[in-house]
Design an enzyme around this catalytic site. Structure first.
Site: not given
Lengths: 423, 420
Positions: A65, A68-69, A140
């Site tokens: 993840h 991905e950012h 997040e």
């Protein structure tokens, strides 16, 4: 490019595998204004332990993840800006077993696709830019930690699974992500973002030939090698029967999960996915006897629902919602599964649910995102999702009964609850 | 675009399309939103959805829908401008995909008509068990707003900005008035609603216009129509002398900062772009600065309430970063007001909006929501007409319109420990 026409659902899919191993699927929709491109790698939150160059690596939870950012950073700045200037709406998500990057647009499609393929295949980040992302992702994580739906689901997964990385939170924790460095991110990119581990799916008002040419031109010639992964050895027993957390919520909620027997990739995987969905509808869908009875009693409300999920090495069915007596609702589900499993599925009801499930699957084809994600999952697991009408035809009432008998039992179940915090 | 009048106060927006697998049919009553009645009207479609004369319970309704190849009829409660829109949205597979070749439009329209005109009743009221269960569910739904802290903070901000105005009333109303709804009152409200409120119908699918009109006329043939009331026009938000600040505490790990702004300009197209520049997309100033540059948050975005002339900002931050985030949000607004923007930002804001309008026709759900919003606020532009307006806006108009944007209300949700 070879088109396949699926008569029963009115769809055409053009497929081609490039010499570097990249799979390309195009679903032309000339009547639409929109184009949607989805570029995905078989790499997600579960893939924390893998073998690279003969060495087993353990990477921090949340790394897929995090990567991905960071992929949106480019030498020129940020791919989001480049795409947005053309009016494209880009985004990405990381799930347990895949990371997908996508945009939808109504103009400059080929330029947008070029940007998408470039930024996903060329990493560009520094120790500094990686460190800066910590703050954003930490927020997040804080946001989802305050979310009861996330808490109740994550805690259910941790109760169902002892060692499988299905229990790992996709975003990781504030602590785990603090160990992520630029170097590890580059390693992960090198291992998993190779054309032979990826698929490009395009849906909409496009010409399939141009897409293949463009992908050939932009992407690396070499495909990359298959990466062995370790998802943990998971037995039949659940990790713990019950878990309960007090949060700032208005009323108690529950999820009950059933650890089902996993299935190997291929046609059998797809058949199991369709079968599990139907079993779910028959056991506890909106028109099931159980749902209607519990709703009438006021035990559940419209928040109640369930689903059957599969990911590498695991399969589970779960259900829940707001409920003042979670234990009773969970027991009712088990009892009903037992009744249905031992010959209690009414034939008329079964035929009705089949019709409704077919309609539901067909409705899903209105969504470009849904089409792209289904084709991607199908590719990763070795089946063709557009054959769903044929798979429906092959499923019988006895198959559903056997599924419920085997999988939806008290022994295989866990209960996850969220209750309001005492003032 | 104005709908076709099918009966007194009944209008159809007909949107032909062959590309979808499904058809959509929506029936929505439009009535002014009021604190006293919002909860009762929110309760109504939930009670109606429980049963009709021919399908007296949920089991019978579900069986009928399953038989229609999994057609769905969902009840909806929405707020558009200062009106509450309540009714049903049906979705069913398009005739060309029905394996048995049956026609689905007519039976689905009939069932929709029954839900509206022919509810299951006992002794001249709704079935009491249905009333009681749905009332309890509504109260649960209102209370559960607190479970999603982002939505909760956003709605608290709006309530604070528009306290005492219809726009500040939540679409579901409040818990207190929900608890007070009585069976006979609800039935009286129902009778009044179906005879005097404007009814907006939307169809998207492959059937031709005559067939759709005929199916709907037949389905609604018993709808009582009396003097139909007009829709409520939006009232202007009164200006404040100084910005109002509200702080609340909950047991949360992340703080939520919300800021409400009024827009005095009525140049809607310029404000649409101005808001997109400010925080309406991932290229907006809030995302680029509050998130990407300062790493203060995961989300920071703004919404333009076109019908009411408000902009609201929503963000999730560490409690101690309150001042930094607050200052940064205001300073980004000031930059836009001063016209300190780069060409690519303007271009990208404009293209983002144009893309949204151009692709609206690809989604039946978005089309329905858009046309209902237009009808409920007395506007007639199509997405293509709005796109044309957006194309014509000059940078000067954007800066001029954004200069009229001023801070009205600040809302901050913080954690319990941090407050002590």
């Amino acid at each position: 490019m070879k088109p396949t026409f699926y008569e029963r659902i009115g769809e055409s899919v053009h497929r081609e595998t490039l010499p570097n191993g990249l799979e390309i699927c195009v679903v032309p929709k000339p009547e639409y204004a929109k184009q949607y491109a989805f570029f995905a790698t078989r790499y997600g939150g579960m893939d924390t332990r893998f073998c690279l160059g003969g060495k087993w690596l353990d990477t921090p939870a949340g790394i897929a993840h995090y990567l991905e950012h960071k992929m949106f950073d480019t030498r020129e700045g940020n791919a989001l800006q480049q795409l947005a200037q053309n009016g494209a709406e880009p985004n990405a998500f990381t799930s347990n077993a895949m990371t997908g990057y996508y945009f939808d647009s109504t103009a400059h499609f080929e330029e947008n696709l070029e940007i998408l393929l470039s930024f996903v295949s060329v990493p560009y980040f520094t120790q500094e830019s990686v460190a800066k992302e910590q703050g954003i992702i930490a927020q997040e994580i804080r946001m989802i930690e305050d979310n009861p739906d996330w808490q109740i689901y994550t805690r259910m997964m941790q109760s169902l699974y002892r060692t499988s990385t299905a229990r790992t939170s996709i975003a990781g924790t504030v602590e785990s992500i603090s160990h992520i460095t630029a170097e590890t991110l580059y390693d992960c990119h090198k291992a998993f973002y190779t054309p032979s581990n990826m698929i490009l799916t395009v849906v909409g008002n496009v010409d399939p030939v141009h897409i293949v040419d463009l992908a050939r031109r932009i992407l690396p010639r070499e495909g990359g090698t298959a990466i062995p992964r370790d998802y943990g050895q998971e037995g039949e027993a659940v990790a713990q029967k019950e878990t309960r957390l007090a949060m700032e919520v208005s009323s108690p909620q529950f999820l009950t999960g059933f650890k089902c027997r996993p299935v190997e990739d291929g046609e059998a995987y797809f058949r199991m996915a369709v079968l599990g969905d139907m079993a779910c509808d028959i056991l506890l869908g909106d028109s099931s006897p159980l749902y209607l009875r519990m709703y009438d009693e006021g035990l559940i409300n419209t928040s109640f629902g369930g689903s059957f999920e599969m990911m590498p090495g695991v399969a589970y069915l779960y259900a829940g919602g707001d409920c003042k007596d979670a234990r009773r609702a969970a027991e009712e589900i088990c009892k009903e599964a037992e009744r249905l499993g031992s010959g209690g599925i009414d034939e008329d009801f079964y035929q009705r649910v089949r019709r409704a499930s077919f309609g539901g699957n067909l409705r899903g084809l209105n969504s470009f995102e849904n089409i792209a994600v289904s084709l991607t999952e199908g590719y990763f697991h070795g089946y063709d999702p557009f054959r769903f009408p044929q798979v429906f035809d092959s499923i019988t009432r006895d198959d559903i009964a056997a599924f419920l008998r085997e999988n939806v039992t008290g022994e295989r179940s866990v209960l996850s609850e969220i209750v309001p915090k005492e003032p | 675009m104005e709908g076709t009048k099918l009966a007194e106060g009944v209008y159809l927006t007909y949107l032909p399309a062959r590309k979808f697998k499904t058809s959509l049919l929506s029936a929505q009553f439009v009535t002014p939103i009021r604190e006293e009645t919002a909860s009762a009207f929110a309760l109504l479609p939930a009670v109606l959805r429980r049963g009709t004369v021919s399908c007296p319970d949920m089991g019978a309704l579900s069986a009928r829908l399953d038989q229609l190849y999994g057609a769905s009829i969902d009840y909806t409660v929405r707020k558009k401008g200062e009106n509450q829109c309540i009714g049903f949205v049906a979705s069913f597979i398009d005739d060309s995909f029905v394996p048995g070749g049956e026609k689905l439009l007519e039976p689905v329209a009939d069932l929709l008509g029954e839900l509206i005109c022919d509810p299951a009743t006992e002794r001249g009221r709704f079935v009491n068990a249905y009333f009681e269960t749905e009332k309890a569910n509504l109260i649960d739904a209102i209370r559960s707003l607190i479970n999603d802290k982002r939505d909760y903070a956003d709605s608290r901000l709006l309530q604070q900005i528009c306290a005492g105005e219809p726009y500040g009333v939540s679409r579901l109303g409040d818990e207190e008035s929900a608890a007070k709804v009585q069976p006979h009152k609800l039935y009286a409200l129902y009778a009044q609603l179906i005879s005097t409120a404007r009814l907006e119908l939307v169809y998207s699918g492959s059937a031709d216009r005559e067939r759709v009109e005929q199916a709907l006329r037949a389905a609604l043939s018993t709808l009582p129509r009396e003097a139909v009331r007009g829709i409520a026009p939006v009232t202007a938000h009164p200006a404040r002398e100084a910005a109002k600040t509200v702080e609340e505490t909950l047991d949360v790990t992340q703080g939520k900062l919300g800021m409400g702004f009024t827009c005095a300009s009525d140049d809607t197209a310029a404000l649409l772009i101005g808001n997109t520049l400010f925080g309406g997309s991932s290229n907006g100033r809030l995302f680029m600065n509050v998130r990407e540059k300062l790493s203060l948050c995961y989300y920071a975005s703004s919404t333009y309430h076109r019908h009411k002339g408000l902009i609201t900002v929503s963000s999730g931050i560490e409690f101690e970063n309150y001042q930094r985030a607050y200052d940064e949000i205001l300073s980004q607004l000031a930059e836009i007001q001063a016209g300190r923007l780069e060409d690519w930002e303007l271009q990208s804001a404009r293209s983002t909006l144009l893309n949204a309008y151009a692709s609206m026709g690809d989604s039946q759900g978005k089309l329905e929501n858009f046309y209902l919003g237009q009808a409920a606020t007395g506007q007639e532009e199509t997405p293509a007409e709005l796109a044309a307006q957006v194309r014509e806006v000059t940078p000067e108009r954007i800066f001029a319109a954004m200069k009229t944007v001023s801070l009205d209300t600040v809302y901050f949700l913080r954690g319990k420990e941090a407050a002590e």
